[in-house]
Write a protein that holds these residues in place. Structure first.
Motif, PDB file in Angstrom:
ATOM      1  N   LEU A 140      -2.512  13.071  -9.149  1.00  0.00           N
ATOM      2  CA  LEU A 140      -3.103  12.394  -8.348  1.00  0.00           C
ATOM      3  C   LEU A 140      -2.186  11.141  -7.914  1.00  0.00           C
ATOM      4  CD1 LEU A 140      -6.656  12.486 -10.043  1.00  0.00           C
ATOM      5  CD2 LEU A 140      -5.848  13.843  -8.386  1.00  0.00           C
ATOM      6  N   LYS A 141      -2.065  10.968  -6.645  1.00  0.00           N
ATOM      7  CA  LYS A 141      -1.284   9.805  -6.055  1.00  0.00           C
ATOM      8  C   LYS A 141      -2.129   9.041  -5.046  1.00  0.00           C
ATOM      9  CE  LYS A 141       2.694  10.708  -4.945  1.00  0.00           C
ATOM     10  NZ  LYS A 141       3.822  11.305  -3.934  1.00  0.00           N
ATOM     11  N   GLY A 142      -1.657   7.765  -4.648  1.00  0.00           N
ATOM     12  CA  GLY A 142      -2.050   6.913  -3.897  1.00  0.00           C
ATOM     13  C   GLY A 142      -1.545   5.650  -3.735  1.00  0.00           C
ATOM     14  N   ALA A 143      -1.646   4.966  -2.545  1.00  0.00           N
ATOM     15  CA  ALA A 143      -1.040   3.537  -2.330  1.00  0.00           C
ATOM     16  C   ALA A 143      -2.144   2.631  -1.642  1.00  0.00           C
ATOM     17  CB  ALA A 143       0.324   3.863  -1.561  1.00  0.00           C
ATOM     18  N   ALA A 144      -2.070   1.491  -1.912  1.00  0.00           N
ATOM     19  CA  ALA A 144      -2.928   0.554  -1.598  1.00  0.00           C
ATOM     20  C   ALA A 144      -2.256  -0.807  -0.693  1.00  0.00           C
ATOM     21  CB  ALA A 144      -3.932  -0.270  -2.384  1.00  0.00           C
ATOM     22  N   ARG A 145      -2.427  -1.363   0.487  1.00  0.00           N
ATOM     23  CA  ARG A 145      -2.055  -2.288   0.720  1.00  0.00           C
ATOM     24  C   ARG A 145      -2.948  -3.446   1.258  1.00  0.00           C
ATOM     25  NH1 ARG A 145       2.531  -2.988   4.659  1.00  0.00           N
ATOM     26  NH2 ARG A 145       2.548  -4.675   3.132  1.00  0.00           N
ATOM     27  N   LEU A 171       2.066   0.679  -4.474  1.00  0.00           N
ATOM     28  CA  LEU A 171       2.733   1.726  -3.894  1.00  0.00           C
ATOM     29  C   LEU A 171       2.578   2.932  -4.939  1.00  0.00           C
ATOM     30  CD1 LEU A 171       5.468   0.891  -1.575  1.00  0.00           C
ATOM     31  CD2 LEU A 171       3.161   1.055  -1.056  1.00  0.00           C
ATOM     32  N   TYR A 172       2.272   2.716  -6.261  1.00  0.00           N
ATOM     33  CA  TYR A 172       2.741   3.627  -7.135  1.00  0.00           C
ATOM     34  C   TYR A 172       1.230   3.771  -8.054  1.00  0.00           C
ATOM     35  CZ  TYR A 172       7.128   2.743  -5.700  1.00  0.00           C
ATOM     36  OH  TYR A 172       8.390   2.654  -5.068  1.00  0.00           O
ATOM     37  N   TYR A 173       0.165   3.946  -7.471  1.00  0.00           N
ATOM     38  CA  TYR A 173      -1.065   4.469  -8.149  1.00  0.00           C
ATOM     39  C   TYR A 173      -0.864   5.928  -8.496  1.00  0.00           C
ATOM     40  CZ  TYR A 173      -3.583   0.137  -7.166  1.00  0.00           C
ATOM     41  OH  TYR A 173      -4.079  -1.002  -7.276  1.00  0.00           O
ATOM     42  N   SER A 174      -1.148   6.234  -9.808  1.00  0.00           N
ATOM     43  CA  SER A 174      -0.959   7.861  -9.889  1.00  0.00           C
ATOM     44  C   SER A 174      -1.814   8.017 -11.259  1.00  0.00           C
ATOM     45  CB  SER A 174       0.494   8.218 -10.200  1.00  0.00           C
ATOM     46  OG  SER A 174       1.198   7.486 -11.345  1.00  0.00           O
ATOM     47  N   GLY A 228      -3.065  21.968  -4.375  1.00  0.00           N
ATOM     48  CA  GLY A 228      -1.944  22.645  -5.347  1.00  0.00           C
ATOM     49  C   GLY A 228      -1.557  21.749  -6.368  1.00  0.00           C
ATOM     50  N   GLU A 229      -0.589  21.338  -6.864  1.00  0.00           N
ATOM     51  CA  GLU A 229      -0.062  20.473  -7.988  1.00  0.00           C
ATOM     52  C   GLU A 229      -0.248  19.053  -7.587  1.00  0.00           C
ATOM     53  OE1 GLU A 229       3.917  21.641  -9.079  1.00  0.00           O
ATOM     54  OE2 GLU A 229       3.415  23.480  -9.830  1.00  0.00           O
ATOM     55  N   VAL A 230      -0.324  18.849  -6.522  1.00  0.00           N
ATOM     56  CA  VAL A 230      -0.468  17.296  -5.916  1.00  0.00           C
ATOM     57  C   VAL A 230      -1.309  16.992  -5.211  1.00  0.00           C
ATOM     58  CG1 VAL A 230       0.677  15.204  -5.247  1.00  0.00           C
ATOM     59  CG2 VAL A 230       2.043  16.776  -6.608  1.00  0.00           C
ATOM     60  N   LEU A 231      -2.232  15.952  -5.224  1.00  0.00           N
ATOM     61  CA  LEU A 231      -3.162  15.601  -4.403  1.00  0.00           C
ATOM     62  C   LEU A 231      -3.101  14.087  -4.208  1.00  0.00           C
ATOM     63  CD1 LEU A 231      -6.121  15.839  -2.876  1.00  0.00           C
ATOM     64  CD2 LEU A 231      -7.242  15.013  -4.880  1.00  0.00           C
ATOM     65  N   ASP A 232      -2.462  13.835  -2.793  1.00  0.00           N
ATOM     66  CA  ASP A 232      -2.220  12.374  -2.428  1.00  0.00           C
ATOM     67  C   ASP A 232      -3.371  11.938  -1.424  1.00  0.00           C
ATOM     68  OD1 ASP A 232      -0.667  10.162  -1.543  1.00  0.00           O
ATOM     69  OD2 ASP A 232       1.047  11.484  -0.818  1.00  0.00           O
ATOM     70  N   MET A 233      -3.997  10.884  -2.088  1.00  0.00           N
ATOM     71  CA  MET A 233      -4.901  10.083  -1.291  1.00  0.00           C
ATOM     72  C   MET A 233      -4.239   9.306  -0.181  1.00  0.00           C
ATOM     73  SD  MET A 233      -7.638  11.309  -3.073  1.00  0.00           S
ATOM     74  CE  MET A 233      -9.048  10.292  -2.859  1.00  0.00           C
ATOM     75  N   GLY A 234      -3.007   9.139   0.121  1.00  0.00           N
ATOM     76  CA  GLY A 234      -2.593   8.393   1.023  1.00  0.00           C
ATOM     77  C   GLY A 234      -2.750   6.969   0.966  1.00  0.00           C
ATOM     78  N   TYR A 235      -2.542   6.198   2.125  1.00  0.00           N
ATOM     79  CA  TYR A 235      -2.409   4.769   2.287  1.00  0.00           C
ATOM     80  C   TYR A 235      -4.202   4.321   2.582  1.00  0.00           C
ATOM     81  CZ  TYR A 235       2.381   4.053   2.051  1.00  0.00           C
ATOM     82  OH  TYR A 235       3.889   4.063   1.703  1.00  0.00           O
ATOM     83  N   VAL A 236      -4.571   3.275   1.710  1.00  0.00           N
ATOM     84  CA  VAL A 236      -5.853   2.775   1.977  1.00  0.00           C
ATOM     85  C   VAL A 236      -5.509   1.382   1.883  1.00  0.00           C
ATOM     86  CG1 VAL A 236      -6.920   4.782   1.049  1.00  0.00           C
ATOM     87  CG2 VAL A 236      -6.617   2.735  -0.492  1.00  0.00           C
ATOM     88  N   MET A 237      -6.609   0.424   2.327  1.00  0.00           N
ATOM     89  CA  MET A 237      -6.454  -0.914   2.038  1.00  0.00           C
ATOM     90  C   MET A 237      -7.050  -1.146   0.731  1.00  0.00           C
ATOM     91  SD  MET A 237      -5.877  -2.483   5.058  1.00  0.00           S
ATOM     92  CE  MET A 237      -6.460  -4.228   4.895  1.00  0.00           C
ATOM     93  N   ALA A 238      -6.402  -2.185  -0.179  1.00  0.00           N
ATOM     94  CA  ALA A 238      -6.674  -2.720  -1.209  1.00  0.00           C
ATOM     95  C   ALA A 238      -8.185  -2.857  -1.156  1.00  0.00           C
ATOM     96  CB  ALA A 238      -6.048  -3.714  -1.663  1.00  0.00           C
ATOM     97  N   ARG A 239      -8.923  -2.686  -2.221  1.00  0.00           N
ATOM     98  CA  ARG A 239     -10.592  -2.902  -2.501  1.00  0.00           C
ATOM     99  C   ARG A 239     -11.270  -1.974  -1.518  1.00  0.00           C
ATOM    100  NH1 ARG A 239      -7.436  -7.009  -3.190  1.00  0.00           N
ATOM    101  NH2 ARG A 239      -7.341  -7.573  -0.828  1.00  0.00           N
ATOM    102  N   ASP A 240     -10.566  -0.883  -0.821  1.00  0.00           N
ATOM    103  CA  ASP A 240     -11.455  -0.102  -0.034  1.00  0.00           C
ATOM    104  C   ASP A 240     -11.711   1.162  -1.313  1.00  0.00           C
ATOM    105  OD1 ASP A 240     -12.071  -0.678   2.474  1.00  0.00           O
ATOM    106  OD2 ASP A 240     -10.652   0.353   3.227  1.00  0.00           O
ATOM    107  N   THR A 241     -12.333   2.281  -0.742  1.00  0.00           N
ATOM    108  CA  THR A 241     -12.715   3.415  -1.605  1.00  0.00           C
ATOM    109  C   THR A 241     -12.812   4.564  -0.712  1.00  0.00           C
ATOM    110  OG1 THR A 241     -14.221   2.205  -3.199  1.00  0.00           O
ATOM    111  CG2 THR A 241     -14.499   4.506  -3.021  1.00  0.00           C
ATOM    112  N   VAL A 242     -12.212   5.685  -1.098  1.00  0.00           N
ATOM    113  CA  VAL A 242     -11.887   6.784  -0.299  1.00  0.00           C
ATOM    114  C   VAL A 242     -12.134   7.914  -1.256  1.00  0.00           C
ATOM    115  CG1 VAL A 242     -10.303   5.978   1.328  1.00  0.00           C
ATOM    116  CG2 VAL A 242      -9.369   7.106  -0.564  1.00  0.00           C
ATOM    117  N   THR A 243     -12.545   9.006  -0.854  1.00  0.00           N
ATOM    118  CA  THR A 243     -12.949  10.226  -1.669  1.00  0.00           C
ATOM    119  C   THR A 243     -12.173  11.589  -0.996  1.00  0.00           C
ATOM    120  OG1 THR A 243     -14.855  10.814  -0.628  1.00  0.00           O
ATOM    121  CG2 THR A 243     -14.964   9.286  -2.253  1.00  0.00           C
ATOM    122  N   ALA A 244     -11.925  12.315  -1.993  1.00  0.00           N
ATOM    123  CA  ALA A 244     -11.336  14.079  -1.603  1.00  0.00           C
ATOM    124  C   ALA A 244     -12.253  14.697  -2.317  1.00  0.00           C
ATOM    125  CB  ALA A 244     -10.075  13.923  -1.768  1.00  0.00           C
ATOM    126  N   THR A 245     -12.154  16.080  -1.820  1.00  0.00           N
ATOM    127  CA  THR A 245     -12.885  17.030  -2.670  1.00  0.00           C
ATOM    128  C   THR A 245     -11.892  18.163  -3.077  1.00  0.00           C
ATOM    129  OG1 THR A 245     -14.755  16.666  -1.262  1.00  0.00           O
ATOM    130  CG2 THR A 245     -14.615  18.881  -2.393  1.00  0.00           C
TER     131      THR A 245
END
Length: 299
Positions: free
Chosen positions: A135-140, A114-117, A13-30
């Motif tokens: 595009l949204k995401g958060a890192a901890r 918490l405010y990557y976008s 839809g209008e938003v793709l939320d990558m969720g929470y990841v550990m800082a310095r990790d890499t995640v992907t979505a299609t």
């Protein structure tokens, strides 16, 4: 001649939320774009953070100060290392009639926020905007996170140097609750519960506790949490559901809070009580949960 209208369908839809990841990790979505028209479509993708006019557009008052509806900027926190926190591949090409194209979105945060976008724009023939995706995401830095309640912070990073708050200062004077050697982080949450006058249903709110799935964490460490519910909460009409528990990496659990006005409630003095939420993972985090309730009209 024969005119053809280019048309596409997008898998998100209008938003793709990558969720929470550990800082310095890499995640992907299609993200998949399907060409539903009868012609070949030439596409290109753009990220708002790479716009040539971005520096000029940033010379304005932040949205959280000027708009009650928009709290965060379209382009939020970015990496310290200079590389884009979001990347998209491929950036251009063509989609044959009736065929689909997969776009791989990569999220690689290099510090906690918490405010990557960002905003992803898919253009057809270099000028027609087919899709815009936020595009949204958060890192901890730590493996657990807590969500819920009313926002108490501002969605921008501060350049100020802050010192950690001692547990005794944050929770009040008196005997220390935790050992001095234990790493402790103190934060606050505000839950606002509104009971509709004359309703048979209590007012409800919830807090979400999560554990991040990460290859950085070799050991399978559980996260434990507990929300202290003293007699003061029950006297004020609050009830808790799932106030304590444990979860493995990748799991979420919710703490439910409900409120029914007690018989002796003074509407001019709505209840405001606090509880302590303790979350233990690779460190111990404490949240001072403020529970505020009020009766509202059904109209």
């Amino acid at each position: 001649g024969h005119g053809v209208v280019p048309s596409t369908e997008c898998s998100v839809g209008e938003v793709l939320d990558m969720g929470y990841v550990m800082a310095r990790d890499t995640v992907t979505a299609t993200v998949q774009i399907k060409n539903t028209s009868s012609m070949t479509l030439l596409f290109s993708v753009q990220l708002e953070s790479l716009s040539p006019t971005r520096d000029r557009d940033r010379q304005k008052i932040p949205s959280f100060l000027t708009s009650s509806l928009q709290r965060t900027e379209i382009v939020g926190t970015q990496n310290y290392n200079g590389f884009s926190v979001f990347r998209v591949s491929p950036t251009e090409g063509k989609i044959e009639a009736g065929m689909s194209q997969d776009f791989v979105v990569t999220f690689s945060p290099d510090h906690e926020s918490l405010y990557y976008s960002d905003r992803l724009k898919v253009l057809l023939f270099g000028k027609h905007t087919a899709h815009e995706i936020q595009l949204k995401g958060a890192a901890r830095d730590h493996l657990m996170f807590v969500e819920g309640g009313e926002p108490l912070d501002v969605p921008v990073e501060s350049l100020a140097v802050t010192s950690p708050v001692a547990p005794q200062e944050a929770l009040g004077k008196g005997k220390a609750i935790f050992p001095e050697s234990e790493k402790i982080s103190i934060m606050s949450l505000l839950l606002l519960l509104e009971f509709v006058e004359g309703s048979a249903e209590p007012a409800r709110a919830e807090i979400t506790v999560g554990a991040i799935q990460s290859p950085q964490l070799a050991a399978k460490k559980a996260v434990e949490f507990s929300l202290d519910s003293g007699p003061e909460l029950r006297r004020a009409g609050f009830e808790l559901d799932g106030a304590r528990g444990a979860l493995e990496r990748g799991q979420l659990k919710r703490i439910g809070v409900s409120w029914v006005p007690p018989a002796d409630l003074q509407t001019s003095d709505p209840p405001l009580v606090s509880a302590l939420l303790t979350v233990k993972g690779d460190i111990t985090e404490c949240y001072r949960v403020l529970l505020m309730a009020r009766v509202v009209s059904a109209a």
